[in-house]
Structures are given as structure tokens and as C-alpha cells.
Design a protein around this motif. Sequence first.
Motif, mmCIF file in Angstrom:
data_model
loop_
_atom_site.group_PDB
_atom_site.id
_atom_site.type_symbol
_atom_site.label_atom_id
_atom_site.label_comp_id
_atom_site.label_asym_id
_atom_site.label_seq_id
_atom_site.Cartn_x
_atom_site.Cartn_y
_atom_site.Cartn_z
ATOM 1 N N VAL A 184 119.484 70.760 53.344
ATOM 2 C CA VAL A 184 120.243 69.865 54.243
ATOM 3 C C VAL A 184 119.880 70.011 55.711
ATOM 4 C CG1 VAL A 184 122.250 69.575 52.730
ATOM 5 C CG2 VAL A 184 122.221 71.441 54.412
ATOM 6 N N ASP A 219 117.725 56.588 64.155
ATOM 7 C CA ASP A 219 118.656 57.525 63.519
ATOM 8 C C ASP A 219 117.900 58.617 62.763
ATOM 9 O OD1 ASP A 219 120.896 56.209 64.414
ATOM 10 O OD2 ASP A 219 121.344 55.210 62.523
ATOM 11 N N MET A 220 116.855 58.191 62.044
ATOM 12 C CA MET A 220 116.143 59.139 61.169
ATOM 13 C C MET A 220 115.365 60.191 61.928
ATOM 14 S SD MET A 220 114.621 57.509 57.797
ATOM 15 C CE MET A 220 114.347 59.198 57.258
ATOM 16 N N ALA A 275 120.871 56.699 45.642
ATOM 17 C CA ALA A 275 120.940 57.230 47.006
ATOM 18 C C ALA A 275 122.063 56.548 47.792
ATOM 19 C CB ALA A 275 119.606 57.027 47.723
ATOM 20 N N ALA A 276 122.202 55.231 47.613
ATOM 21 C CA ALA A 276 123.248 54.509 48.356
ATOM 22 C C ALA A 276 124.630 55.006 47.941
ATOM 23 C CB ALA A 276 123.115 53.001 48.126
ATOM 24 N N ARG A 279 125.128 58.470 49.435
ATOM 25 C CA ARG A 279 125.298 58.468 50.891
ATOM 26 C C ARG A 279 126.655 57.906 51.300
ATOM 27 N NH1 ARG A 279 126.611 58.828 55.122
ATOM 28 N NH2 ARG A 279 125.498 59.124 57.098
ATOM 29 N N ARG A 280 127.103 56.890 50.548
ATOM 30 C CA ARG A 280 128.411 56.315 50.889
ATOM 31 C C ARG A 280 129.533 57.305 50.606
ATOM 32 N NH1 ARG A 280 126.958 50.633 47.986
ATOM 33 N NH2 ARG A 280 125.400 49.974 49.515
ATOM 34 N N HIS B 189 112.874 54.282 55.218
ATOM 35 C CA HIS B 189 113.986 53.979 54.317
ATOM 36 C C HIS B 189 113.825 54.696 52.974
ATOM 37 C CE1 HIS B 189 117.404 51.280 53.273
ATOM 38 N NE2 HIS B 189 117.015 51.639 52.069
ATOM 39 N N ALA B 192 114.525 58.402 53.456
ATOM 40 C CA ALA B 192 115.958 58.701 53.579
ATOM 41 C C ALA B 192 116.607 58.723 52.200
ATOM 42 C CB ALA B 192 116.639 57.663 54.468
ATOM 43 N N ALA B 193 116.249 57.746 51.377
ATOM 44 C CA ALA B 193 116.826 57.684 50.030
ATOM 45 C C ALA B 193 116.405 58.903 49.213
ATOM 46 C CB ALA B 193 116.393 56.392 49.333
ATOM 47 N N LEU B 195 115.504 61.961 50.347
ATOM 48 C CA LEU B 195 116.220 63.146 50.837
ATOM 49 C C LEU B 195 117.656 63.161 50.321
ATOM 50 C CD1 LEU B 195 115.078 63.314 54.575
ATOM 51 C CD2 LEU B 195 114.679 65.077 52.840
ATOM 52 N N MET B 196 118.293 61.996 50.339
ATOM 53 C CA MET B 196 119.680 61.917 49.869
ATOM 54 C C MET B 196 119.766 62.247 48.388
ATOM 55 S SD MET B 196 122.726 61.326 51.090
ATOM 56 C CE MET B 196 123.730 62.304 49.956
ATOM 57 N N PHE B 217 121.692 65.745 59.270
ATOM 58 C CA PHE B 217 121.436 65.223 57.928
ATOM 59 C C PHE B 217 122.070 63.842 57.754
ATOM 60 C CE2 PHE B 217 122.523 64.667 53.441
ATOM 61 C CZ PHE B 217 121.288 64.870 52.858
ATOM 62 N N ARG B 218 123.255 63.684 58.294
ATOM 63 C CA ARG B 218 123.930 62.380 58.166
ATOM 64 C C ARG B 218 123.151 61.306 58.917
ATOM 65 N NH1 ARG B 218 128.533 65.498 59.372
ATOM 66 N NH2 ARG B 218 128.835 64.297 61.280
ATOM 67 N N ASP B 219 122.647 61.635 60.109
ATOM 68 C CA ASP B 219 121.840 60.650 60.852
ATOM 69 C C ASP B 219 120.613 60.235 60.048
ATOM 70 O OD1 ASP B 219 123.511 60.627 63.024
ATOM 71 O OD2 ASP B 219 122.253 61.892 64.294
ATOM 72 N N MET B 220 119.973 61.245 59.426
ATOM 73 C CA MET B 220 118.706 60.968 58.740
ATOM 74 C C MET B 220 118.868 60.128 57.502
ATOM 75 S SD MET B 220 116.040 64.018 58.811
ATOM 76 C CE MET B 220 114.855 62.823 58.211
ATOM 77 N N THR B 221 120.020 60.240 56.841
ATOM 78 C CA THR B 221 120.183 59.558 55.550
ATOM 79 C C THR B 221 121.030 58.294 55.672
ATOM 80 O OG1 THR B 221 122.062 61.010 55.089
ATOM 81 C CG2 THR B 221 119.931 61.671 54.198
ATOM 82 N N ARG B 222 121.480 57.978 56.905
ATOM 83 C CA ARG B 222 122.433 56.876 57.056
ATOM 84 C C ARG B 222 121.915 55.559 56.485
ATOM 85 N NH1 ARG B 222 123.850 57.475 62.336
ATOM 86 N NH2 ARG B 222 125.209 59.111 61.580
ATOM 87 N N VAL B 223 120.644 55.228 56.741
ATOM 88 C CA VAL B 223 120.144 53.930 56.269
ATOM 89 C C VAL B 223 120.149 53.822 54.749
ATOM 90 C CG1 VAL B 223 118.712 53.441 58.295
ATOM 91 C CG2 VAL B 223 117.693 54.614 56.325
ATOM 92 N N ALA B 224 120.134 54.977 54.068
ATOM 93 C CA ALA B 224 120.116 54.945 52.603
ATOM 94 C C ALA B 224 121.405 54.371 52.038
ATOM 95 C CB ALA B 224 119.876 56.350 52.033
ATOM 96 N N ALA B 225 122.461 54.258 52.868
ATOM 97 C CA ALA B 225 123.724 53.690 52.396
ATOM 98 C C ALA B 225 123.666 52.165 52.296
ATOM 99 C CB ALA B 225 124.871 54.099 53.325
#
Lengths: 365, 365
Positions: A184, A219-220, A275-276, A279-280, B189, B192-193, B195-196, B217-225
Motif C-alpha cells: 500500500v 492524482d496518480m 478494481a472499481a 476502490r469504491r 488507468h 491504478a486498477a 494496484l487496487m 494510495f487513495r490518490d493513486m487508485t482513485r480513477v479505478a473507481a
Amino acid sequence: MTSRSDPENQRSRRAEIIGTGLIGGSIGLALRSLGWHVTGSDSDIGRCEQALSLGALDAVGEDLDAEVVFVATPLESVPSVARTVLDDVRRGDPVVTDVAGVKLPVAEALRHERFVGGHPMAGSEQVGVKGADAELFLGATWVLTPAQNTDPACFAHLRSIIASMGAEVVALSPAEHDALVAVVSHVPHLTAATLMNIADRASEEHSVLLRLAAGGFRDMTRVAAGQPTIWPDVCAENSDAIVETLDLLVSELSKIRDKVARRDRAGLLEALDSAATARRALPARAVRPEHLAEIRVPVPDRPGVLSEITALASGLAVNIADLEIAHSTEGDRGVLVLVVDADSAGRLEEALEARGYHATTGRLS
Amino acid sequence: MTSRSDPENQRSRRAEIIGTGLIGGSIGLALRSLGWHVTGSDSDIGRCEQALSLGALDAVGEDLDAEVVFVATPLESVPSVARTVLDDVRRGDPVVTDVAGVKLPVAEALRHERFVGGHPMAGSEQVGVKGADAELFLGATWVLTPAQNTDPACFAHLRSIIASMGAEVVALSPAEHDALVAVVSHVPHLTAATLMNIADRASEEHSVLLRLAAGGFRDMTRVAAGQPTIWPDVCAENSDAIVETLDLLVSELSKIRDKVARRDRAGLLEALDSAATARRALPARAVRPEHLAEIRVPVPDRPGVLSEITALASGLAVNIADLEIAHSTEGDRGVLVLVVDADSAGRLEEALEARGYHATTGRLS
């Protein structure tokens, strides 16, 4: 040198801090705000005097009566510094802990009943004691890594001191800690740096590239902007776990690559879907989920929107526990994510709707 | 069906939009706010009626007098829909464009002097026409990809229409566009997915893992949501560039892995240093850098801080162009990053200092 001559401090609980940088200084401020007497030292005497003048210490030197000693020095010096303290004859018979980001090498070097490794998962962009803050650990996760030799009473003693600073203590074995932070923290950091370097090199050829870098990319790669100096040591000390996780990442990325090459739409959708979902389910903040709710508000890029929304929350006595702007992968628009008390989420959402915002609320779980 | 019988619209410039989802609807709103007459259609008649009732369209149907046709349908249907429009005998002789996220396959399918591919780098977490917004493209980068056959006059015509919606137009060849978005959007993208998914699987064994997942970690994976549904098509259509970039990423990560395994501190520091330098040079927002400054303010996790700072800015008539909380790799504390007019940065910084915040200002460059 101690301050035993000061009668007002006779009844104070006593701590010693070795290494008065950001973390050591913050521990000093936090404990002093709880009424402790704190003595500290640092290999850099100027830093120590600064800690004293900032109110992070009562006195400079060592305190043979301290009941706890925090070794807050850089990773590589922890074993020798802690060993010296543990070997000292001290009236306080202190529990000794450290704050380094890798735990197994320290634990292996220090098999002692009064040593408990620790890692406060709290940091700051600030470097040094100037950034120290009594509230740095409020709500933060603080990992303690008791080893086989650790005296359970010492562990319980340290745990209660750390909890008193507002941190949430998580106990893990040193090896477990190191494996988990590789996943992490360490590998994500290395990955962010690698993505940034690839984009930066590509932009030398295509100068327009970084103009296409929208919120998702920013962000990434954000963590890659941090101070790199601590990372070579972290990577060296946790190399086994990091190498293992990087191997896994490379293997998983290769599988994704093959799915893309084969145009395996179903396989890609499955990977992105899982993953979505994961993450959610990750809350915006690591706090007790039963008490908080997340309100998502799409916001236009217009001056005053943030001020309006935060003032609205203040006016309703709704505390904003955390706030972030979630950018979409492309573009600069954002969704404002507010983390608030679950009990007050309803009234904030209503007030937002009344102002024309389309807010949606979810409980953190 | 057109509205030529409406005398008030006789002089309006006329556009047609095929596909009235988020992007199509936003184009309709933007053009109508500029006085255009907009006709639209959608394979889903309900969505089209919704666009009409939301004010994104003047009329439903096709408009043979339109000077521009936006094909805002999903990627896979763009070639056939655009081909039909280009083959139509239309009085308006319109320039035809699309908004799909991958440009080469479309360009290859549509070699026509009146076709110019496009990709607005703007999105929203919202799905569908409900999220449409006249201001979606303000300040956004909108890539246009003229091909060899494209008539320069058609390109210039389309370019001026898009600039009138507030977007900044960047012209790239279709192949260049696809290679660059693979680097700054598609591969980040997918990473990120990945890593998540790795963290999520590890958390099944170590339930505590996600409690250690801090801001970085949250910043890095945010787009995966985000909605995964568009990605299988994007990956299929841009597979060559994505595979090439994933190969590069895997190779660079393998080099980092070897540096970690060899405990090559100097090599790691060099890689992390260059990433930090590049990331710090990336502005928080893709706007004209000469006009904006970035103020960084370490903020404690205390209710009211955000409200206080945003209200302070409002009170000083300082417009906040963007705001983000930069989390450190570990911990939940943040640095509030405010992007404001460079001219007003000084007075906000002074006011922040007067309230006890330690703000630092940098010009965006």
C-alpha cells in the motif's frame, strides 16, 4: 540532564525522545499537551534547541527516569541507538520504541523484552521539527510490531501511551507490517515515480503531452513529488517485500497487456470491474465507518463554489472530517467528496439540493 | 425535421448533434448559450427527449442546414454514423467531427475532406445527459486530429467553433493522439486498477491492510473507481499504443525492481529525484501558467479549517481556480493546494500567515 529539581514536574509522567525531527517533535508536543515531562536529544544540537524553543521539549538531554523512550532517528541508526538505551541502567526501566517505516531489520537487531517496534502512519509534506504538530497522530493508524521476545506488559504500556495521543493502534508482526506497507505504500510510490518518468521522457519528444495530463494522471503521480531522500533506505531495508510485490505487479500488468493485445474485452471488463468495486469500498479516510458518511457533489469550476459549500456546512454545524476533489480521468472538472458525520449528512445534502447541487450520500463501509 | 419555420432562428448558426449523452448534451448546452440553433438525435429516443427538456436541444431530428455535425456516439458506432452524414446530400455541407477517446481507427475509416476527428479531454463522474453542463469545456483541452485528406478550411472552421465553447484546441495527428493518451490516460488507468486489485486480494488474507492505505494510495487508485464500461472498447481500439506503453512500464518497473534487489541506493535516488522534479513542474491544473500561482498550506485535520481558508479567500476577493488536498504517502494529514490568480496570491498568503498558517507560494510554470 533532567529537570528533577523542578517541583511542578515531580508528578508528571516522563518520556524521552531521541531524534527531534518532524515525528519526534510531534510526539513531544502531543505528550506535553497531555501533561508529560519530555526530555529530548538529537545528533544535530541546533535541531534539538529548535524543538525546545517550539515547546516540543521540556529539557535537552537524557532522562533516566523516563518510562518510555521514542527513538525517532533515521532507519539506519535505530538499532544502535535503541541498543544503547536498552543496555543503559535506567531507573525508569523504560519501554523503548522506534518510528521507522520498515520493521523487520530493526526487530531482528533488537530482540529485547522492553523493545516494541512502531510505525506511525502519519506524515507531512513539511520536513523537520518546524512541521511538528501536537495533532499529527489524531486519528492516524500507528502500527506496533511486538516480537516474540516482547514483554506483553511493555506492549500494553506503550499501546496505552500511543492511544492517548489519539492514534489508532494496529498490532502486526514485523514481517507482516513490512509486506503490507510494500503493497500500500512502497510499491505504489515507486510506480507513481515510474509513470511520471515515462510521461516526462515522452514529453521531451511531444511537448504537448503534459497538456493532455488531466486530473486522473495528476492524482496518480502526486506522491512522486515528495522528498525522495528517505526512499533509498526504505527500499534497501524492505527489499524482499518490495521485490516480491513488484514481481507481482509486473506479472499482473503483463496479464493486462496480453488481454489488451488479444482484445479480450470480457477479461478487461472483469479486471476493471473488480478494481472499481474494491476502490469504491475504500473509504476516503481510515476512520470508524459507522460514524461517517461520504457526500459526493459534482462541482463546476467557478470561483466561490468551495467557499459556498464549506460555509454552508459550517452554518449547519456540520463538521467536514475530510474533503477531496475527485478528478475524472480526463478533464479538470471535479466531484467534491465531503466526509461528514453520518448523523448530519442528511441536513447538508438537503441544503445542497436547495442550492441546486446534485449531491449523493453514501455511508462509509 | 428542422425548425426552419421559426423566424427567430433564421439567422442562428445551426449545429446537429448525434448522440445526446453527457458530451453531446454539454455541446448542445454550450452552443445554445452562444445563440446557436441545435438539433439532435439519439438511438435512445428517451435520452433525446431528456436532452430537449434540459435545454440542450432546440429540436429533435436531423438538420440539413447544419454547418457542423458532432457525432457523440460510442466509439464503435462513430465510423458508420459519420459516414452516413458525410454521404448525405446536405445544404449545409457540414464539417463532421466526433468525440471518441481513440482517433486512429476512426480516421482510417473516414478519409474525407469534411471530417476532422476530435477528443474533448473533459469528463465528469456523472453519466448521461443529466450531467451535461454548458461549462464542461471551459478551459479544457480539446484535441483535434486533422488527417491528410482533411480540408484546412474545414479544420479552421471547426477549430473556431470549439474555441468559442471555451476549450483550448490542440492539433495532433490521430496516431500521435493515440500514443499520448496511452501514456497519460489509458495505461495509468490500467495501472491504478491493477494496484487496487493487488491490494484488494492481499486484504483478503490480511484484513488490516486497507487500514494502512493512506492518502497516497487513495490518490493513486482513485480513477479505478470510475465506470469501467468504456474501457474494453478503448483498450481494443488503441491496443497497439497501450501494449507498447505497458511494455515500457513493465520494463521500467523491472529495472526499478533490480535496483531494489541490488540495494542500488544511488540508482533509486536518481530515478525518484527525476520523477519528483518532473511532478513538481506539472501544474495542478492545465491553464495558462502566467496567470496563476499555487499556494501550499499544511492543514491540520480540524473542523472548520477549509471553511476558514475558503472564506478568507472570498473575503479578500481571491478566486480559487482549483483546490486539492495533497496527502502524504502515509497518514491522513494534508497540504491544501490552492490555485489562485498570481496577482492575488500575495495578499492571500499574508492573510494566511496572519492566522498562523505556514503558506508557501509558487508560480505555476
